[in-house]
Design an enzyme around this catalytic site. Structure first.
Site, short mmCIF file in Angstrom:
data_model
loop_
_atom_site.label_atom_id
_atom_site.label_comp_id
_atom_site.label_asym_id
_atom_site.label_seq_id
_atom_site.Cartn_x
_atom_site.Cartn_y
_atom_site.Cartn_z
N ASN A 13 25.23 43.37 28.17
CA ASN A 13 26.08 44.18 27.30
C ASN A 13 26.06 43.69 25.85
O ASN A 13 25.91 44.48 24.92
CB ASN A 13 27.52 44.18 27.81
CG ASN A 13 27.71 45.12 28.98
OD1 ASN A 13 26.96 46.09 29.14
ND2 ASN A 13 28.70 44.85 29.82
N ASP A 34 15.20 38.46 28.98
CA ASP A 34 16.12 38.36 30.12
C ASP A 34 15.31 37.92 31.34
O ASP A 34 14.08 38.09 31.38
CB ASP A 34 16.80 39.71 30.40
CG ASP A 34 18.13 39.56 31.12
OD1 ASP A 34 19.19 39.77 30.49
OD2 ASP A 34 18.13 39.22 32.33
N ASN A 121 29.98 31.92 27.74
CA ASN A 121 31.21 31.19 28.08
C ASN A 121 31.04 30.22 29.24
O ASN A 121 30.12 30.41 30.04
CB ASN A 121 32.29 32.21 28.48
CG ASN A 121 33.06 32.72 27.29
OD1 ASN A 121 33.38 31.97 26.38
ND2 ASN A 121 33.36 34.01 27.31
N HIS A 176 37.69 28.18 22.56
CA HIS A 176 37.78 29.61 22.88
C HIS A 176 38.36 29.79 24.27
O HIS A 176 37.67 30.13 25.22
CB HIS A 176 36.37 30.22 22.80
CG HIS A 176 36.34 31.70 23.01
ND1 HIS A 176 37.09 32.58 22.27
CD2 HIS A 176 35.63 32.46 23.89
CE1 HIS A 176 36.83 33.82 22.68
NE2 HIS A 176 35.97 33.77 23.68
N1 LIG Z 1 31.99 33.53 22.88
C1 LIG Z 1 32.65 34.65 22.96
O1 LIG Z 1 33.52 34.92 22.14
C2 LIG Z 1 32.34 35.62 24.04
C3 LIG Z 1 31.55 35.24 25.08
N2 LIG Z 1 31.21 36.13 26.08
C4 LIG Z 1 30.31 35.64 27.11
O2 LIG Z 1 28.99 36.08 26.81
C5 LIG Z 1 28.21 36.12 28.02
C6 LIG Z 1 27.44 37.42 28.11
O3 LIG Z 1 28.33 38.51 28.22
P1 LIG Z 1 27.74 39.99 28.51
O4 LIG Z 1 26.57 40.29 27.68
O5 LIG Z 1 28.91 40.89 28.52
O6 LIG Z 1 27.24 39.78 30.03
P2 LIG Z 1 26.16 40.65 30.84
O7 LIG Z 1 26.34 40.30 32.27
O8 LIG Z 1 26.22 42.06 30.43
O9 LIG Z 1 24.76 40.05 30.32
C7 LIG Z 1 24.32 38.77 30.63
C8 LIG Z 1 22.81 38.83 30.77
O10 LIG Z 1 22.32 37.50 30.96
C9 LIG Z 1 21.20 37.60 31.82
N3 LIG Z 1 20.87 36.30 32.38
C10 LIG Z 1 21.42 35.65 33.44
N4 LIG Z 1 20.80 34.47 33.63
C11 LIG Z 1 19.85 34.37 32.67
C12 LIG Z 1 18.88 33.38 32.33
N5 LIG Z 1 18.76 32.25 33.03
N6 LIG Z 1 18.08 33.62 31.28
C13 LIG Z 1 18.16 34.76 30.56
N7 LIG Z 1 19.06 35.74 30.84
C14 LIG Z 1 19.88 35.54 31.87
C15 LIG Z 1 21.63 38.63 32.86
O11 LIG Z 1 20.51 39.15 33.57
C16 LIG Z 1 22.34 39.65 31.99
O12 LIG Z 1 21.45 40.67 31.56
C17 LIG Z 1 29.21 35.83 29.14
O13 LIG Z 1 29.14 34.48 29.54
C18 LIG Z 1 30.55 36.12 28.49
O14 LIG Z 1 31.61 35.44 29.12
C19 LIG Z 1 31.66 37.41 26.05
C20 LIG Z 1 32.47 37.85 25.03
C21 LIG Z 1 32.89 36.99 23.96
O1 LIG Z 2 37.32 37.03 27.75
C1 LIG Z 2 36.13 36.91 28.11
O2 LIG Z 2 35.77 36.56 29.24
C2 LIG Z 2 35.08 37.20 27.11
C3 LIG Z 2 35.45 36.53 25.86
O3 LIG Z 2 35.26 35.35 25.69
C4 LIG Z 2 36.25 37.28 24.90
O4 LIG Z 2 36.24 38.52 24.90
O5 LIG Z 2 36.93 36.62 24.10
#
Ligand SMILES: NC(=O)C1=CN([C@@H]2O[C@H](COP(=O)(O)OP(=O)(O)OC[C@H]3O[C@@H](n4cnc5c(N)ncnc54)[C@H](O)[C@@H]3O)[C@@H](O)[C@H]2O)C=CC1
Ligand SMILES: O=C([O-])CC(=O)C(=O)O
Length: 320
Positions: A13, A34, A121, A176
């Protein structure tokens, strides 16, 4: 001059949204990586076909091969798993630590000169681990969280005061997680600090306290609504702001999870602090004077990050 190269590790996403924003802003050519076969290729094709409609020139490719990130100027890491309702970000530590090892080694072997922004995260622990696994200099590896958390704080304050979001500036420091520290002292509406606005009768302390709490649980609020994953539009916009600061040497002062060694009484870990981002990556950690409450809240947050680092070392002995 050749175009810059942006590698996005994780084509989920946030990865897909990052690619779209980077293309719209013509930050450079984009490689979506990916582990799932077909997904980065499919998204790259779909996004490429936005080009004629939106009028951007950017080559977008999808891959499952780390060799294709070679020469990247900026890498944004979102690889891993997102939480579902009922989970905390910390519940992702074990599974995403393994992902950071694979990603860190992929970066080390293929694009060691890149500026790396980690989003996965639990953020403060994952950016630390990614830096350890990649071996890149600390100023070239940074975590995105504070820009997002501050954006949430700013949004809620703009709604409360009924003012343009353009005039609201906020800082959220610390890790965070639930212990993050929205700093009202340095949060302003066009230079007027929030505590002064309360004194002027434009809001009440109770309302500001509720906004601080809503900011702290802002990620969880969206997880609870979406049910199948977490926020991705604002996280992607925040990552892009940091990438632009580096690519365009903007010297922006942004709250980011940066390596702190000495400032704020913190010894050698990643946590959210104000930093300057320019062509040399994280060029400076800015140490602002915090009031007693913010200082003690930051310490609580730093201690929570330290606990996560110990957990990482317990899982992977190469980090100890
Ligand atoms: N730092 C922040 O403020 C925020 C952090 N996040 C974190 O960001 C991360 C991603 O979130 P989304 O994109 O929504 O998740 P998502 O599930 O939509 O995408 C994650 C992608 O990583 C891929 N993936 C898994 N293992 C992998 C590997 N070894 N190598 C390459 N790709 C791999 C998956 O196939 C998937 O396409 C999560 O851990 C989420 O908690 C989300 C929002 C805010
Ligand atoms: O809450 C979560 O899991 C994803 C994130 O870090 C955020 O949106 O701040």
């Amino acid at each position: 001059m050749a175009r810059k190269k942006i590698a996005l590790i994780g084509a989920g996403n946030i990865g897909g949204t990052l690619a779209h924003l980077a293309a719209q802003k013509e930050l450079g050519d984009i490689v979506l990586f990916d582990v799932v076969e077909g997904v980065p290729q499919g998204k790259a094709l779909d996004l490429s076909q936005c080009g004629p409609v939106e009028g951007f020139d950017a080559k977008i490719t999808g891959t499952n091969d780390y060799a294709d990130i070679a020469g990247a100027d900026v890498i944004i890491v979102t690889a891993g798993v997102a939480r579902k309702p009922g989970m905390s970000r910390d519940d992702l530590l074990g599974i995403n630590l393994k992902v950071m090892k694979a990603v860190g080694e992929g970066i080390r072997d293929n694009a060691p000169d890149a500026f790396v922004i980690c989003i996965t995260n639990p953020l403060d622990a994952m950016v630390w681990a990614l830096r350890e696994f990649s071996g890149l200099p600390h100023n070239k590896v940074v975590g995105m969280a504070g820009v997002l958390d501050s954006a949430r704080f700013s949004t809620f304050l703009a709604w409360e005061f009924g003012v343009s979001i353009r005039d609201v500036n906020t800082f959220v420091l610390g890790g965070h997680g639930d212990t993050m520290v929205p700093v009202t002292q340095y949060s302003t509406v066009n230079g007027i600090p929030v505590p002064d606005l309360v004194k002027m009768g434009l809001s009440t302390q109770e309302k500001i306290d509720a906004i601080v709490q809503r900011t702290r649980s802002g990620g969880g609020e969206i997880v609870g609504l979406l049910k199948t994953g977490s926020a991705f539009y604002a996280p992607a916009a925040s990552g892009i702001a940091m990438a632009e600061a580096y690519l365009n040497d903007q010297k922006r002062i942004l709250p980011c999870a940066a390596y702190v060694d000495g400032q704020y009484g913190v010894d050698g870990l990643y946590v959210g602090v104000p930093v300057m981002i320019g062509a040399n990556g994280v060029e400076q950690v800015i140490e602002i004077e915090l009031d007693a409450e913010a200082k003690s809240n930051l310490q609580v947050s730093v201690d929570a990050v330290k606990e996560l680092l110990e957990a990482c070392k317990g899982i992977d002995s190469s980090l100890a």
